[in-house]
Design a protein around this motif. Structure first.
Motif, PDB file in Angstrom:
ATOM      1  N   MET A 112       6.916   6.195 -13.313  1.00 26.25           N
ATOM      2  CA  MET A 112       8.303   5.792 -13.582  1.00 26.25           C
ATOM      3  C   MET A 112       8.446   4.274 -13.535  1.00 26.25           C
ATOM      4  SD  MET A 112      10.760   8.721 -11.885  1.00 26.25           S
ATOM      5  CE  MET A 112       9.961   8.881 -10.281  1.00 26.25           C
ATOM      6  N   VAL A 113       7.754   3.640 -12.605  1.00 17.05           N
ATOM      7  CA  VAL A 113       7.817   2.174 -12.493  1.00 17.05           C
ATOM      8  C   VAL A 113       7.262   1.506 -13.750  1.00 17.05           C
ATOM      9  CG1 VAL A 113       6.815   0.197 -11.261  1.00 17.05           C
ATOM     10  CG2 VAL A 113       7.837   2.084  -9.975  1.00 17.05           C
ATOM     11  N   THR A 114       6.245   2.111 -14.357  1.00 17.28           N
ATOM     12  CA  THR A 114       5.639   1.549 -15.571  1.00 17.28           C
ATOM     13  C   THR A 114       6.260   2.107 -16.847  1.00 17.28           C
ATOM     14  OG1 THR A 114       3.870   3.206 -15.367  1.00 17.28           O
ATOM     15  CG2 THR A 114       3.432   1.020 -14.485  1.00 17.28           C
ATOM     16  N   ASN A 115       7.350   2.857 -16.714  1.00 17.48           N
ATOM     17  CA  ASN A 115       8.124   3.382 -17.845  1.00 17.48           C
ATOM     18  C   ASN A 115       7.396   4.458 -18.652  1.00 17.48           C
ATOM     19  OD1 ASN A 115      10.783   3.137 -18.526  1.00 17.48           O
ATOM     20  ND2 ASN A 115      10.569   1.315 -19.798  1.00 17.48           N
ATOM     21  N   LEU A 116       6.353   5.057 -18.068  1.00 14.48           N
ATOM     22  CA  LEU A 116       5.684   6.169 -18.743  1.00 14.48           C
ATOM     23  C   LEU A 116       6.527   7.438 -18.621  1.00 14.48           C
ATOM     24  CD1 LEU A 116       2.023   5.551 -17.541  1.00 14.48           C
ATOM     25  CD2 LEU A 116       2.955   5.091 -19.817  1.00 14.48           C
ATOM     26  N   TRP A 117       7.186   7.589 -17.494  1.00 15.52           N
ATOM     27  CA  TRP A 117       8.138   8.680 -17.279  1.00 15.52           C
ATOM     28  C   TRP A 117       9.501   8.087 -16.966  1.00 15.52           C
ATOM     29  CZ3 TRP A 117       5.598  12.920 -13.650  1.00 15.52           C
ATOM     30  CH2 TRP A 117       4.573  13.559 -14.361  1.00 15.52           C
ATOM     31  N   LYS A 118      10.545   8.787 -17.339  1.00 17.81           N
ATOM     32  CA  LYS A 118      11.910   8.340 -17.049  1.00 17.81           C
ATOM     33  C   LYS A 118      12.437   9.081 -15.817  1.00 17.81           C
ATOM     34  CE  LYS A 118      11.312   6.301 -20.952  1.00 17.81           C
ATOM     35  NZ  LYS A 118      10.395   5.164 -20.872  1.00 17.81           N
TER      36      LYS A 118
ATOM     37  N   GLY B 240       0.824  -1.202   0.000  1.00 19.91           N
ATOM     38  CA  GLY B 240       0.000   0.000   0.000  1.00 19.91           C
ATOM     39  C   GLY B 240       0.857   1.251   0.000  1.00 19.91           C
ATOM     40  N   PHE B 241       0.661   2.070  -1.009  1.00 20.94           N
ATOM     41  CA  PHE B 241       1.440   3.287  -1.169  1.00 20.94           C
ATOM     42  C   PHE B 241       0.578   4.449  -0.692  1.00 20.94           C
ATOM     43  CE2 PHE B 241       4.572   5.274  -4.417  1.00 20.94           C
ATOM     44  CZ  PHE B 241       5.512   5.408  -3.406  1.00 20.94           C
ATOM     45  N   LEU B 242       0.903   5.018   0.460  1.00 20.24           N
ATOM     46  CA  LEU B 242       0.049   6.006   1.100  1.00 20.24           C
ATOM     47  C   LEU B 242       0.623   7.408   1.027  1.00 20.24           C
ATOM     48  CD1 LEU B 242      -0.979   4.174   4.397  1.00 20.24           C
ATOM     49  CD2 LEU B 242      -2.329   4.458   2.332  1.00 20.24           C
ATOM     50  N   GLY B 243      -0.262   8.364   0.823  1.00 22.57           N
ATOM     51  CA  GLY B 243       0.155   9.754   0.839  1.00 22.57           C
ATOM     52  C   GLY B 243      -0.977  10.629   0.363  1.00 22.57           C
ATOM     53  N   PRO B 244      -1.006  11.895   0.785  1.00 29.31           N
ATOM     54  CA  PRO B 244      -2.051  12.803   0.316  1.00 29.31           C
ATOM     55  C   PRO B 244      -1.911  13.069  -1.173  1.00 29.31           C
ATOM     56  CG  PRO B 244      -0.368  14.007   1.534  1.00 29.31           C
ATOM     57  CD  PRO B 244      -0.060  12.551   1.700  1.00 29.31           C
ATOM     58  N   ASN B 245      -2.952  13.628  -1.763  1.00 28.21           N
ATOM     59  CA  ASN B 245      -2.884  13.998  -3.173  1.00 28.21           C
ATOM     60  C   ASN B 245      -1.728  14.972  -3.383  1.00 28.21           C
ATOM     61  OD1 ASN B 245      -5.146  12.470  -3.917  1.00 28.21           O
ATOM     62  ND2 ASN B 245      -6.545  14.123  -3.382  1.00 28.21           N
ATOM     63  N   GLY B 246      -0.932  14.714  -4.415  1.00 22.36           N
ATOM     64  CA  GLY B 246       0.215  15.571  -4.697  1.00 22.36           C
ATOM     65  C   GLY B 246       1.490  15.171  -3.989  1.00 22.36           C
ATOM     66  N   ALA B 247       1.452  14.030  -3.266  1.00 19.51           N
ATOM     67  CA  ALA B 247       2.639  13.606  -2.507  1.00 19.51           C
ATOM     68  C   ALA B 247       3.710  12.987  -3.383  1.00 19.51           C
ATOM     69  CB  ALA B 247       2.233  12.623  -1.415  1.00 19.51           C
ATOM     70  N   GLY B 248       3.325  12.498  -4.576  1.00 22.23           N
ATOM     71  CA  GLY B 248       4.310  11.886  -5.468  1.00 22.23           C
ATOM     72  C   GLY B 248       4.013  10.440  -5.823  1.00 22.23           C
ATOM     73  N   LYS B 249       2.875   9.917  -5.372  1.00 25.77           N
ATOM     74  CA  LYS B 249       2.542   8.500  -5.628  1.00 25.77           C
ATOM     75  C   LYS B 249       2.434   8.213  -7.122  1.00 25.77           C
ATOM     76  CE  LYS B 249      -1.363   8.518  -3.370  1.00 25.77           C
ATOM     77  NZ  LYS B 249      -1.449   9.984  -3.102  1.00 25.77           N
ATOM     78  N   THR B 250       1.665   9.036  -7.829  1.00 24.91           N
ATOM     79  CA  THR B 250       1.464   8.807  -9.263  1.00 24.91           C
ATOM     80  C   THR B 250       2.768   8.973 -10.030  1.00 24.91           C
ATOM     81  OG1 THR B 250      -0.840   9.532  -9.122  1.00 24.91           O
ATOM     82  CG2 THR B 250       0.183   9.555 -11.306  1.00 24.91           C
ATOM     83  N   THR B 251       3.586   9.935  -9.635  1.00 27.80           N
ATOM     84  CA  THR B 251       4.885  10.141 -10.291  1.00 27.80           C
ATOM     85  C   THR B 251       5.731   8.876 -10.223  1.00 27.80           C
ATOM     86  OG1 THR B 251       4.881  12.509  -9.788  1.00 27.80           O
ATOM     87  CG2 THR B 251       7.018  11.493 -10.236  1.00 27.80           C
ATOM     88  N   ILE B 252       5.794   8.254  -9.064  1.00 23.96           N
ATOM     89  CA  ILE B 252       6.583   7.030  -8.898  1.00 23.96           C
ATOM     90  C   ILE B 252       5.994   5.903  -9.728  1.00 23.96           C
ATOM     91  CG2 ILE B 252       7.259   5.244  -7.242  1.00 23.96           C
ATOM     92  CD1 ILE B 252       7.468   7.527  -5.161  1.00 23.96           C
ATOM     93  N   MET B 253       4.671   5.779  -9.726  1.00 15.90           N
ATOM     94  CA  MET B 253       4.037   4.715 -10.511  1.00 15.90           C
ATOM     95  C   MET B 253       4.262   4.913 -12.003  1.00 15.90           C
ATOM     96  SD  MET B 253       0.518   3.884  -8.484  1.00 15.90           S
ATOM     97  CE  MET B 253       0.564   2.577  -7.246  1.00 15.90           C
TER      98      MET B 253
END
Length: 304
Positions: A49-55, A34-47
């Motif tokens: 990168m993990v899925t190679n959408l962002w480098k 479970g990846f927890l954090g408020p909106n804007g914490a960086g969860k989507t950014t990390i995901m």
């Protein structure tokens, strides 16, 4: 392979702003993370990168024991994901959208599309155009697409958005079944702690782009401190009585009416002493810290 996914000093900077900084996460095979954090914490950014959408700007990602690169196509075939809001061909049916996904994934398993639709409660709507789907139905179709090819790793960004309470419960049961019966490792991001608390084996708490803590739910359960919660009319007088008459120091004033007492004194002793000293008690009960309490404690410490 100790971890199915791990990152090393993962950092993403856009226009001079660090969205995430030096993040090290470790996801074990066969668990729900479970990846927890408020909106804007960086969860989507990390995901992303993990899925190679962002480098990544700096740092590395390892998936299935291999370093992720821009050409890690075979590694990505072993993953399923839904990042932010799922997109579809709106004028095609839900079923046709899933069949197209199978085609470009090179996955040909008879019955898999129907199985996924039934698993997500979309069988009756399978031949409707996606433009006729509600937000919740599109969310379900996105999850159906993510699990369609039986991935080894499932990455889901806020997967219960748009779902009603019954739908959220169904998704929790589904994720637990996918993990226990199919051995799928699942990463779920959420800002709703109660959702994650029900199903996660491990949690990672992210705050302002930094990973504050990575800990198993078992560890949280073992370290949870039982406490007594008092609701009183006169908070200052109650605090004085607890300190002066009972010799307690391990208590915390939560607000103008509530005190938490972290001591093994009996409720009878505390309530009797307060009452004899003219402190009116509205309620008194024993509780234990939840994941929400733990989360708030970790993020509050980060601010100090």
């Amino acid at each position: 392979m100790p971890y199915i996914l791990q990152t090393n000093q993962l950092t993403k900077t856009i226009d001079g702003k660090k969205l995430v900084e030096n993040v090290n996460i470790h996801v074990r095979k066969g668990e729900i993370y479970g990846f927890l954090g408020p909106n804007g914490a960086g969860k989507t950014t990390i995901m992303k990168m993990v899925t190679n959408l962002w480098k990544p700007t700096t740092g590395t990602i390892e998936l299935f024991g291999e370093k992720l690169t821009p050409t890690s196509y075979e590694v990505l075939k072993r993953m399923g994901s839904m990042i932010e809001f799922p997109c579809f061909y709106e004028r095609m049916s839900g079923k046709d959208n899933l069949q197209i996904h199978c085609e470009y994934m090179g996955y040909y398993n008879p019955g898999s599309v129907d199985d996924a639709l039934e698993m997500l409660g979309l069988k009756e709507a399978s031949n409707k155009q996606v433009k006729e789907y509600s937000l919740g139905m599109k969310q379900r179709l996105g999850i159906a697409r993510a699990i369609l090819c039986k991935p080894e790793l499932l990455v889901l960004d806020e997967p219960t958005n748009g779902l009603d309470p019954a739908g959220i419960k169904q998704m929790r049961n589904l994720f637990q079944m996918l993990c226990s019966e199919y051995g799928i490792t699942i990463i779920i991001s959420s800002h709703i702690l109660s959702e994650v608390e029900c199903i996660a084996d491990t949690i990672g708490i992210i705050h302002h782009g930094k990973l504050m803590k990575e800990v198993s739910m078992k560890e949280i359960s073992e370290m949870n401190t039982a406490y007594m919660e008092l609701t009183v009319e006169n908070i200052k007088k109650a605090a004085y009585i607890l300190s002066d008459k009972l010799g307690l120091s391990n208590f915390k004033i939560m607000d103008e009416h509530n005190i938490r007492v972290y001591d093994n004194r009996s409720t009878i002793e505390i309530s009797k002493t307060l009452t004899l000293n003219d402190v009116e008690i509205s309620s008194i009960s024993k509780k234990s810290e939840s994941l929400e309490d733990y989360f708030l404690k970790i993020t509050e410490e980060a601010v100090k």
